[in-house]
Design a protein around this motif. Sequence first.
Motif, PDB file in Angstrom:
ATOM      1  N   HIS A   1     -32.497  12.476   4.769  1.00  0.00           N
ATOM      2  CA  HIS A   1     -33.600  12.344   3.811  1.00  0.00           C
ATOM      3  C   HIS A   1     -33.073  12.450   2.380  1.00  0.00           C
ATOM      4  N   LEU A   2     -32.127  13.360   2.172  1.00  0.00           N
ATOM      5  CA  LEU A   2     -31.563  13.555   0.842  1.00  0.00           C
ATOM      6  C   LEU A   2     -30.857  12.293   0.357  1.00  0.00           C
ATOM      7  N   TRP A   3     -30.155  11.603   1.251  1.00  0.00           N
ATOM      8  CA  TRP A   3     -29.449  10.379   0.868  1.00  0.00           C
ATOM      9  C   TRP A   3     -30.430   9.319   0.373  1.00  0.00           C
ATOM     10  N   ALA A   4     -31.543   9.160   1.096  1.00  0.00           N
ATOM     11  CA  ALA A   4     -32.550   8.185   0.662  1.00  0.00           C
ATOM     12  C   ALA A   4     -33.116   8.567  -0.701  1.00  0.00           C
ATOM     13  N   GLN A   5     -33.406   9.856  -0.892  1.00  0.00           N
ATOM     14  CA  GLN A   5     -33.974  10.308  -2.162  1.00  0.00           C
ATOM     15  C   GLN A   5     -32.975  10.145  -3.309  1.00  0.00           C
ATOM     16  N   ASP A   6     -31.720  10.521  -3.062  1.00  0.00           N
ATOM     17  CA  ASP A   6     -30.702  10.405  -4.110  1.00  0.00           C
ATOM     18  C   ASP A   6     -30.435   8.944  -4.458  1.00  0.00           C
TER      19      ASP A   6
ATOM     20  N   PRO B   1     -37.138  -0.261  -9.770  1.00  0.00           N
ATOM     21  CA  PRO B   1     -38.327   0.481  -9.329  1.00  0.00           C
ATOM     22  C   PRO B   1     -38.233   0.867  -7.862  1.00  0.00           C
ATOM     23  N   ALA B   2     -37.382   1.836  -7.561  1.00  0.00           N
ATOM     24  CA  ALA B   2     -37.139   2.244  -6.180  1.00  0.00           C
ATOM     25  C   ALA B   2     -37.910   3.515  -5.857  1.00  0.00           C
ATOM     26  N   ILE B   3     -38.272   3.661  -4.584  1.00  0.00           N
ATOM     27  CA  ILE B   3     -38.975   4.857  -4.136  1.00  0.00           C
ATOM     28  C   ILE B   3     -38.543   5.173  -2.710  1.00  0.00           C
ATOM     29  N   ALA B   4     -38.235   6.439  -2.456  1.00  0.00           N
ATOM     30  CA  ALA B   4     -37.805   6.861  -1.125  1.00  0.00           C
ATOM     31  C   ALA B   4     -39.033   7.028  -0.241  1.00  0.00           C
ATOM     32  N   GLN B   5     -39.299   6.029   0.559  1.00  0.00           N
ATOM     33  CA  GLN B   5     -40.448   6.054   1.463  1.00  0.00           C
ATOM     34  C   GLN B   5     -40.285   4.945   2.497  1.00  0.00           C
TER      35      GLN B   5
ATOM     36  N   ASN C   1     -24.847  13.004  -2.819  1.00  0.00           N
ATOM     37  CA  ASN C   1     -25.303  12.572  -4.140  1.00  0.00           C
ATOM     38  C   ASN C   1     -24.275  11.673  -4.812  1.00  0.00           C
ATOM     39  N   ALA C   2     -22.994  12.020  -4.687  1.00  0.00           N
ATOM     40  CA  ALA C   2     -21.946  11.208  -5.306  1.00  0.00           C
ATOM     41  C   ALA C   2     -21.943   9.797  -4.728  1.00  0.00           C
ATOM     42  N   ALA C   3     -22.172   9.690  -3.415  1.00  0.00           N
ATOM     43  CA  ALA C   3     -22.225   8.368  -2.791  1.00  0.00           C
ATOM     44  C   ALA C   3     -23.403   7.564  -3.335  1.00  0.00           C
ATOM     45  N   ALA C   4     -24.556   8.220  -3.483  1.00  0.00           N
ATOM     46  CA  ALA C   4     -25.743   7.532  -3.991  1.00  0.00           C
ATOM     47  C   ALA C   4     -25.533   7.065  -5.428  1.00  0.00           C
TER      48      ALA C   4
END
Length: 271
Positions: A25-30, A41-45, A101-104
Motif C-alpha cells: 500500500h505504501l508503494w502505491a501511495q508513495d 494528477p495521480a491518486i492511490a486508489q 519511497n526511494a523507488a517511487a
Amino acid sequence: MANLPPARLAVPTPADSLLPDAATHLWAQDTAQALLAESVPAIAQPRKPGDWWLKLSAKTQSGSVVPHYVVMTPDGKARAEGDGQPVDMALWSSGDPATVNAAAVQEGPQIAQLLTGIQADMMQQDPHSLMHRAAHIYFAGVTGAPGDGNISLARAFYVALPDNTNSVQTTPKGADFTVRTSVKITNGPAGTTGHPQQHIEIVWHVLAADGKEAGAATQIHDIAAHSLDHEWGEVAAAASEEAAGGVRTIVTNYSGREHTPLPDKASNPKK
C-alpha cells in the motif's frame, strides 16, 4: 506536466510487488505522491471505469529486485512501460519504507515522461490539436496601468503576439488560452541622487480553456517616479514584445505541442 491523456491516473495497490502487505500500500501511495510532484494528477486508489491507471509490479533479477510499471489505458491495454533501478532484495522484501519511497521517487519522472510522450502521440493523431494549427489566444486586456498604459500595452501586445503558431482574438469564444494583464505601481526608494523612483510590476496571466493558470510572464522594473503617468510610448512596445515571447513559451510548454510523441506499440489487453 500539463494536459495529460487521463483526467487522473489511478495507482492501485499492486498484486505482484514482492512486498509485505503494508509496504505494498505504501508503494502505491508513495508513487502517487511522486507523480503529483511531477504535476501528474495521480491518486492511490483502485481503478474506476474510464481511468488511465498505473500497474506496478516487481521482479527478481541477479539478486536484486527491479520495480516495473505499466501505463494502462481505460480499456486495459498496456500503453507504455519501464523499469526502475534495481534495489536491495533484503530491504525490499522487508518493506523498508525508505527503500520503497526511494523507488517511487526515482520512478516518478520516468512515468511522467512516458505520459508526456503519450499525450504528444494523441495530439499528433488529432488533426484539430495544437500540433496542427495555431493556438487561439483571447486577449482580455490590461488593467491597473497609469496614463495611457492600459491602451498602449494592449495595442502593442495585440501586434506582437501573433506568429505561425499563435493567433490573437478579442472574444473568448473558441479560445484555447486567455491572457489577462495587470499592472501594479508602488513607490520606491528616493534613489542615490535624490530622485524618487517607483516599482512597476506587469503580470501577463495565461489561462487554459478550463480556467486553470497555465503560467504567467512577469516583468519587474524600477522607473523614475511618475514617468509613466501620461504616455507610455516605446516602453509599451518593448514590454509587449518581451511579454509576447513569454506567453508563446507558456502556451507551447503547457499544450505540449512540441513534445516528442511516444509511438503506440500494439499490445494485448492486460487486466
